[in-house]
Design a protein around this motif. Structure first.
Motif, short mmCIF file in Angstrom:
data_model
loop_
_atom_site.label_atom_id
_atom_site.label_comp_id
_atom_site.label_asym_id
_atom_site.label_seq_id
_atom_site.Cartn_x
_atom_site.Cartn_y
_atom_site.Cartn_z
N UNK A 1 20.49 20.33 24.58
CA UNK A 1 20.56 20.29 23.12
C UNK A 1 21.18 18.99 22.64
N UNK A 2 22.23 18.53 23.32
CA UNK A 2 22.88 17.27 22.95
C UNK A 2 21.90 16.11 23.09
N UNK A 3 21.13 16.11 24.17
CA UNK A 3 20.16 15.03 24.42
C UNK A 3 19.02 15.11 23.40
N UNK A 4 18.54 16.32 23.12
CA UNK A 4 17.44 16.49 22.17
C UNK A 4 17.82 15.96 20.79
N UNK A 5 19.09 16.14 20.43
CA UNK A 5 19.54 15.74 19.08
C UNK A 5 19.55 14.23 18.89
N UNK A 6 19.53 13.46 19.97
CA UNK A 6 19.53 11.99 19.83
C UNK A 6 18.17 11.39 20.20
N UNK A 7 17.14 12.24 20.29
CA UNK A 7 15.80 11.78 20.70
C UNK A 7 15.27 10.69 19.80
N UNK A 8 15.56 10.78 18.50
CA UNK A 8 15.03 9.79 17.55
C UNK A 8 15.78 8.46 17.60
N UNK A 9 16.96 8.47 18.14
CA UNK A 9 17.81 7.28 18.08
C UNK A 9 18.07 6.77 19.50
N UNK A 10 17.08 6.15 20.07
CA UNK A 10 17.28 5.58 21.42
C UNK A 10 17.46 6.63 22.47
N UNK A 11 16.86 7.79 22.28
CA UNK A 11 17.07 8.93 23.16
C UNK A 11 16.55 8.73 24.57
N UNK A 12 15.70 7.75 24.79
CA UNK A 12 15.15 7.54 26.13
C UNK A 12 16.23 7.20 27.15
N UNK A 13 17.37 6.68 26.68
CA UNK A 13 18.45 6.34 27.60
C UNK A 13 19.23 7.56 28.08
N UNK A 14 18.99 8.73 27.41
CA UNK A 14 19.79 9.93 27.70
C UNK A 14 19.03 10.89 28.61
N UNK A 15 19.76 11.60 29.48
CA UNK A 15 19.15 12.66 30.29
C UNK A 15 20.16 13.79 30.42
N UNK A 16 19.65 15.01 30.57
CA UNK A 16 20.53 16.17 30.71
C UNK A 16 20.57 16.62 32.17
N UNK A 17 21.73 17.15 32.59
CA UNK A 17 21.85 17.67 33.95
C UNK A 17 22.81 18.84 33.94
N UNK A 18 22.70 19.66 34.98
CA UNK A 18 23.65 20.76 35.11
C UNK A 18 24.66 20.40 36.19
#
Lengths: 411, 411
Positions: A40-57
């Protein structure tokens, strides 16, 4: 810079939103025990340079799993946004991965077994500083206590020592707010569980000629007049990292931390303590289904109150963090309050984050940017007061979040 | 007289010890849901005329079982020493058995659905008074609210009207104590569960020209100066039976009940209410064994505190119950406080019962003795203020527990 952010709660989520607007890092892996929170945290920044973000458990208490994730993702810094119980495993995992480390709260204290309200036992951060040699040998930086308080408050203290004072008699970190929550008579803007822990532990004080010592909870009450329309709030001594960090680098007669809990909140904590509702060891009660169960009274208190991270939309007002300093300059007495105010309406509108959470989150992002561009560097376990303060304060202003200074005179 | 005493808790046990020294009754069957409690109460009076006592097991909510026990034991009066949830089944069971009935607290209230802090809803005792005709037809007496408060306080009000005043402007029942408990910062001398119920229900007030009405909790605080060294205690309006009973027989401009909870206790109740810890509807928490469970916050509060009935040995101080009356006599203003004080050291030494419990228990025994010897008689649902007060007060003194009168003048 490749960052592993551990913890996608309120502060972790705010960190992703603030970092998404900056270009100093190449990648940020957002890891949480609950993968859906990280996603959810990663999805929320998808529009703003979100490609640099990834989620993990990841389980923050599983040192080896964290080290493996760091290595797999080739991260060179671990940013810890979990609660203080996970400081030590994450701190060790970063060391094992050969990475830098940054947190916003330090390893936990344990009171003195016989004289808890006079002498320190294990102090906040002791377990981290014990590994200083190993961090230095590794040539890596563990920047500890780098949120708003501790964090920005330590930067203010160092700035006062470097640029505003010749001698310092007293440094007092003072935190206050005028936040209210629609629809609730009593709704803390931060976790009641953590606040009870923080406020009922023996507060620690440092004096130059005496070293560190402790007092009874809620000691030395004073009314501090906060800026930006917040006004006077009753503050009391609370155990906090700044009192352990600031005296390591800044010479001052006395260092304290006082929390502007306000009379109502202090009163509520006192009553909870008197009745024993602050206890974490269980009591036995009959559950709704008729079975006898063992529950922690403090958990029941928390369950009666709303989740503070979810209250941003109903919250009004401002929160202020700052450092009050009294001493001399050019032979004259001087007294200043260096402060940083966040208006909840602004942080909600700009970032969708409530003020207290946003204010904690912005500071480690600023610090990481200084580390990324080489302005701040070092090896070993260091607090924020170990670094040149001016670049930090300038960059914070460049994040659209200016700080202030008030010259004042005690009554 | 053959008595069925239902309830062998603190008050029931004290009743057996007080009654054991009197010869007005032939038999007392002590019945409890927990047979061992009943047996323990009976065993404790074995040396003092214990042959008249017997223990039995009964479920107070099972009307038919209670009626059957009454009939089997040929009891002619039911003395109810259970908590108020069981008033109605025991009241109906006594009626069905053709016996007299006596209790110390009346059937429960329910707040007004729309305007709870202005208007009464179902009032304390309403359900009992609704059956007045049936008791009258049966020619049996239901003497309701015959403990200390309500009970002795009502007798005092009637005594003031009969013997001390020509006109009465105001009657205020005032209850206060200076009890402390060794080893506890905060240890109520009575059930916290019941106290929360009593104090957070809308308090009821009676005015001659307005009838009954309600206020917000803790209304009209005043400091009342209690006798016998107890001194000034902060008192607030609380829902209590006297306000419903006294105006039925005694003409007064205003009737109130104020409880000397003291500032500390009032503050604690306010905090519990603010946080929602007074709630009885469950919250969900994780139990010690990791399962999610539903528990009542109020039960958890009670579980954090010691059992007040077990604290007698560690308790110090006195408790005072009484009735303050303001009016005129022979054309002159007059103001008196009629009161009854029990010293915990005395009640523990003489009866092995703590003061609050003993003070509640002595009054129904005195009343039963007056019914047994025919001094008090009647048919229907009647409160203590319906009877000639002087014989009651004389007999209370004969029980070694004298009452007092203080002439005073308001500031």
């Amino acid at each position: 810079m490749r960052i592993l952010l551990v913890g996608a709660g309120g502060v972790g989520t705010a960190i992703t939103r603030i970092a998404a607007r900056r270009d100093f890092f190449e990648r940020m892996v957002v890891a949480d025990y609950d993968l859906t929170r990280a996603e959810a945290a990663v999805a929320a920044v998808a529009d703003a340079g979100g490609a640099r973000f990834a989620a993990a458990r990841v389980d923050a208490s599983d040192e080896e799993a964290v080290t493996r994730l760091m290595t797999d993702e080739r991260c060179d810094v671990l940013l810890n946004a979990t609660d203080p119980r996970f400081v030590m495993p994450l701190f060790r995992a970063a060391l094992a991965a050969g990475a830098h480390y940054l947190d916003m709260a330090m390893s936990l204290s344990r009171p003195h077994p016989e004289r808890p309200y006079e002498l320190t036992g294990v102090m906040l951060g002791d377990e981290q500083f014990a590994l200083d040699d190993r961090w230095r040998e590794a040539g890596r930086l563990a920047l500890v206590g780098m949120g708003v308080e501790p964090g920005l408050s330590d930067v203010f203290a160092r700035y006062a020592a470097d640029e505003l004072f010749d001698t310092i008699e007293e440094i007092g970190v003072r935190d206050g707010a005028n936040l209210t929550v629609d629809g609730y008579d009593f709704a803390p803007s931060f976790s009641i569980w953590t606040t009870i822990e923080e406020c009922l532990n023996p507060p620690v004080v440092h004096e130059a000629d005496r070293g560190w010592f402790t007092t009874a909870p809620f000691s030395e009450p004073e009314v501090f007049d906060f800026p930006a329309g917040i006004g006077p709030v009753e503050c009391v001594n609370v155990e906090h990292e700044e009192v352990l960090l600031i005296p390591r680098r800044v010479k001052a007669g006395r260092v304290t931390f006082k929390y502007g809990l306000g009379e109502e909140f202090i009163n509520a904590l006192r009553v909870l303590h008197q009745i024993g509702l602050d206890r974490t060891d269980p009591v036995t009660v009959t559950a709704k289904d008729g079975t006898r169960v063992e529950v922690s009274p403090r958990d029941v208190v928390a369950a009666c109150l709303p989740d503070p991270a979810a209250l941003g939309d109903r919250m009004h007002g401002k929160t202020c963090a700052g450092t009050w300093v009294r001493g001399t300059r050019d032979g004259q007495p001087r007294e200043v309050y260096l402060y940083h105010v966040v208006d909840n309406a602004w942080s909600m509108r700009e970032y969708g984050c409530q003020a207290v959470v946003w204010q904690t989150a912005v500071n480690p992002v600023v610090a990481l940017e200084l580390v990324a561009n080489g302005t701040w560097s070092g090896a070993g376990v260091l607090g924020p007061e170990a670094f040149t303060p001016r670049p930090f304060l300038d960059l914070l202003t460049a994040y659209d979040s200016p700080w202030g200074i008030r010259e004042q005179r005690s009554a």
